[in-house]
Design a protein around this motif. Structure first.
Motif, PDB file in Angstrom:
ATOM      1  N   UNK A  55       0.815  -1.203   0.000  1.00 45.14           N
ATOM      2  CA  UNK A  55       0.000   0.000   0.000  1.00 45.14           C
ATOM      3  C   UNK A  55       0.851   1.256   0.000  1.00 45.14           C
ATOM      4  N   UNK A  56       1.898   1.258   0.809  1.00 46.05           N
ATOM      5  CA  UNK A  56       2.799   2.412   0.900  1.00 46.05           C
ATOM      6  C   UNK A  56       3.470   2.683  -0.448  1.00 46.05           C
ATOM      7  N   UNK A  57       4.019   1.648  -1.057  1.00 45.91           N
ATOM      8  CA  UNK A  57       4.739   1.815  -2.321  1.00 45.91           C
ATOM      9  C   UNK A  57       3.805   2.190  -3.470  1.00 45.91           C
ATOM     10  N   UNK A  58       2.542   1.761  -3.390  1.00 46.83           N
ATOM     11  CA  UNK A  58       1.602   2.115  -4.449  1.00 46.83           C
ATOM     12  C   UNK A  58       1.415   3.624  -4.554  1.00 46.83           C
ATOM     13  N   UNK A  59       1.631   4.328  -3.454  1.00 48.22           N
ATOM     14  CA  UNK A  59       1.561   5.790  -3.456  1.00 48.22           C
ATOM     15  C   UNK A  59       2.908   6.393  -3.843  1.00 48.22           C
ATOM     16  N   UNK A  60       3.977   5.915  -3.213  1.00 48.14           N
ATOM     17  CA  UNK A  60       5.320   6.483  -3.433  1.00 48.14           C
ATOM     18  C   UNK A  60       5.725   6.376  -4.894  1.00 48.14           C
ATOM     19  N   UNK A  61       5.366   5.255  -5.538  1.00 47.19           N
ATOM     20  CA  UNK A  61       5.791   5.022  -6.928  1.00 47.19           C
ATOM     21  C   UNK A  61       5.153   5.979  -7.930  1.00 47.19           C
ATOM     22  N   UNK A  62       4.162   6.725  -7.491  1.00 45.50           N
ATOM     23  CA  UNK A  62       3.541   7.721  -8.368  1.00 45.50           C
ATOM     24  C   UNK A  62       4.417   8.974  -8.529  1.00 45.50           C
ATOM     25  N   UNK A  63       5.443   9.098  -7.687  1.00 43.81           N
ATOM     26  CA  UNK A  63       6.267  10.302  -7.676  1.00 43.81           C
ATOM     27  C   UNK A  63       7.712   9.934  -8.014  1.00 43.81           C
ATOM     28  N   UNK A  64       8.137  10.204  -9.231  1.00 43.11           N
ATOM     29  CA  UNK A  64       9.462   9.769  -9.692  1.00 43.11           C
ATOM     30  C   UNK A  64      10.623  10.374  -8.903  1.00 43.11           C
ATOM     31  N   UNK A  65      10.395  11.488  -8.228  1.00 39.27           N
ATOM     32  CA  UNK A  65      11.479  12.126  -7.475  1.00 39.27           C
ATOM     33  C   UNK A  65      11.571  11.641  -6.038  1.00 39.27           C
ATOM     34  N   UNK A  66      10.678  10.744  -5.663  1.00 41.29           N
ATOM     35  CA  UNK A  66      10.807  10.082  -4.357  1.00 41.29           C
ATOM     36  C   UNK A  66      11.477   8.735  -4.598  1.00 41.29           C
TER      37      UNK A  66
END
Length: 372
Positions: free
Chosen positions: A215-226
């Motif tokens: 769940x956490x990565x599903x959000x983080x992966x939307x932002x290429x600079x994170x």
């Protein structure tokens, strides 16, 4: 009905024999045959009422004492999860009639958990099991053997690869999503845009951790600079192990290296809070935790900017335990659930909503304090 038909058929057969025998012999034979037929029918009725031999399905009231006894096999009582699970069992049992509870704390020892289940089976002490394991692989065989013997199985929090009637857990992936959104909020505030370096601490041998990370990565992966710069797979979940890991991470990652640590449960998060205070480090924050803890509350009460804790997710362990206990009682009485998985929503707690969360949490705790 079958009994009546059998008697009539026997009478008809005997009528055909009366022309070849004396009336005395005929009467004697008729009486004997009727008695034999009646006895056979009675035995057939008894057999039809007896429970069928178990062939791997669950058996209602398996210990045959007329009561419903649930054996709750716990991994530990180290944190809020264990304490509230246990309280919910006793609370639920107190609301029911003719329901008893057995509780066993394995204290992170899967061998003790397995031995307890086997002892309960041998002594016919229980009608069903609720299992919260410290080692999914180590206990699966024993739990499968219990299910094969006819015992209903309800699994909570950490899934098992074996037959079971239901799995009850927090909405772990959903809480992971909430935590990811909270992390993006922090990184945007700190860096002026959704960017920065993230370190993920997980436990791949636990379904709860896998779901939270997903769940956490599903959000983080939307932002290429994170960037997720590294991941640590934590084999155990004790607080001591969390502290040891945190000390190592603090030393290996100097200031400015990591912006945010994601913690799949409270152990590494407590460790990082402690180690950061000892090393006087304030250059990163932590999120996750996924449980209530007094330290988390105390940190947020310091206010934003005065703690490295940005937010924590909290599962509703009392509701999870209550639902699992109700399912176990129903299954032990022969009422199996129509669905296999039950997800209980959790909360995301921040500085902004801490007071409201505590108001609800403390009210809940007051109701169950006597059962802890």
């Amino acid at each position: 009905m079958k009994k009546t038909i059998a008697i009539l058929m026997a009478a008809a057969m005997l009528t055909g024999l009366t022309g070849c025998q004396s009336s005395k012999d005929s009467a004697s034979t008729t009486a004997a045959a009727a008695a034999a037929t009646t006895a056979a029918a009675t035995e057939a009725e008894k057999a039809s009422e007896a429970p069928a031999e178990n062939s791997g399905g669950v058996v209602a009231d398996i210990n045959g004492d007329g009561k419903t006894t649930i054996a709750c096999v716990h991994r530990n009582l180290l944190g809020a999860s264990g304490v509230n699970f246990r309280a919910s069992y006793y609370y639920s049992a107190a609301q029911m009639e003719n329901v008893e509870l057995l509780f066993f704390d394995g204290n992170q020892d899967v061998t003790k958990q397995c031995n307890y289940i086997e002892d309960c089976m041998a002594s016919k002490a229980a009608d069903a099991f609720i299992v919260w394991t410290c080692d999914p692989d180590g206990i699966a065989g024993t739990v499968q053997a219990a299910h094969d013997a006819g015992y209903p199985i309800i699994v909570i929090d950490i899934s098992l690869q074996c037959d079971q009637e239901a799995f009850v857990a927090a909405g772990n992936e959903e809480m992971g999503v909430m935590t990811g959104e909270s992390a993006v909020e922090y990184l945007t505030k700190k860096n002026g845009s959704p960017s920065g370096n993230v370190y993920v601490i997980t436990a791949s041998n636990q379904s709860t951790a896998r779901d939270r990370v997903a769940g956490f990565l599903s959000v983080i992966e939307k932002y290429p600079d994170i960037k997720v710069v590294d991941t640590y797979d934590m084999p155990t979940s004790s607080v001591d192990d969390g502290v040891a890991l945190a000390d190592d991470l603090i030393q290996k990652n100097p200031e400015g290296t990591i912006d945010l640590y994601f913690c799949m449960n409270m152990s590494p998060m407590l460790g990082l809070i402690s180690s950061a205070a000892t090393a006087n480090r304030t250059d990163f924050v932590v999120v996750g935790g996924f449980d209530y803890n007094d330290t988390f509350v105390e940190e947020l009460q310091k206010g934003e900017g005065n703690t490295i804790l940005w937010s924590f997710a909290a599962q509703d362990c009392f509701k999870i335990g209550s639902q699992a206990f109700e399912l176990a009682v129903d299954a032990a009485q022969g009422k199996l659930p129509e669905q296999k998985e039950f997800s209980v929503p959790g909360d995301l707690v921040t500085v902004d909503n801490l007071d409201e969360y505590l108001k609800n949490y403390n009210f809940y705790q007051e109701q169950i304090l006597q059962y802890q």
